[in-house]
Design a protein around this motif. Sequence first.
Motif, short mmCIF file in Angstrom:
data_model
loop_
_atom_site.label_atom_id
_atom_site.label_comp_id
_atom_site.label_asym_id
_atom_site.label_seq_id
_atom_site.Cartn_x
_atom_site.Cartn_y
_atom_site.Cartn_z
N ARG A 192 2.53 1.89 -3.46
CA ARG A 192 1.45 2.45 -4.54
C ARG A 192 1.23 3.87 -4.18
O ARG A 192 1.13 4.80 -5.24
CB ARG A 192 0.32 1.55 -4.46
N ARG A 193 1.02 3.96 -3.04
CA ARG A 193 0.55 5.69 -2.68
C ARG A 193 1.86 6.61 -2.75
O ARG A 193 1.55 7.70 -3.46
CB ARG A 193 0.32 5.56 -0.93
N GLU A 194 2.85 6.11 -2.66
CA GLU A 194 4.16 6.80 -2.57
C GLU A 194 4.37 7.27 -4.06
O GLU A 194 4.94 8.33 -4.30
CB GLU A 194 5.39 6.29 -1.96
N SER B 284 0.85 -1.13 -0.16
CA SER B 284 0.02 0.05 0.12
C SER B 284 0.72 1.25 -0.17
O SER B 284 0.60 2.13 -0.83
CB SER B 284 -0.90 0.04 1.33
N TYR B 285 2.04 1.20 1.04
CA TYR B 285 2.92 2.38 0.98
C TYR B 285 3.44 2.67 -0.66
O TYR B 285 3.43 3.78 -0.96
CB TYR B 285 3.71 2.24 2.06
N ASN C 289 0.44 9.26 -5.25
CA ASN C 289 -0.07 10.42 -4.57
C ASN C 289 0.71 10.25 -3.19
O ASN C 289 -0.02 10.16 -2.23
CB ASN C 289 -1.60 10.25 -4.56
N THR D 98 1.98 11.41 0.36
CA THR D 98 1.49 12.36 1.61
C THR D 98 2.51 12.30 2.63
O THR D 98 3.00 11.33 2.74
CB THR D 98 0.01 11.96 1.96
#
Length: 122
Positions: free
Chosen positions: A42-44, A39-40, A47, A49
């Motif tokens: 893919r988010r990093e 998850s980290y 998008n 944050t």
Amino acid sequence: MEEKKLICINCPLGCRLTVTMDGETILGVSGNTCMRGDSYARRELTNPTRIVTSTVKVSRGREKMVSVKTREDIPKKKVLECVRALKDVTAKAPVRIGDVIVENILGTGVDIVATKNVEAAE
């Protein structure tokens, strides 16, 4: 296809992640020991944050500054702008942990909250 290397920051393990991409599309994540790593990554890469921590001035308090943070992550590209905006903020004592110091910082929908108590000066 391209591979990007990251180190996961979700827990103390610091897994070394490899993300396989085709342009902007993430094909897979490897190297993670838990789903938080996937998850980290893919988010990093799509998008990113961050939680912002800082301090703001306090008027009429026993201390001159109070520590603050964003209640939730904000877009990484707004971190510096957020810190700059906090430079001109002054909270009025007394301040309690969790008090909202700034509502909806930079239109992100995220509040800046106190992380420390500051009593009023006598």
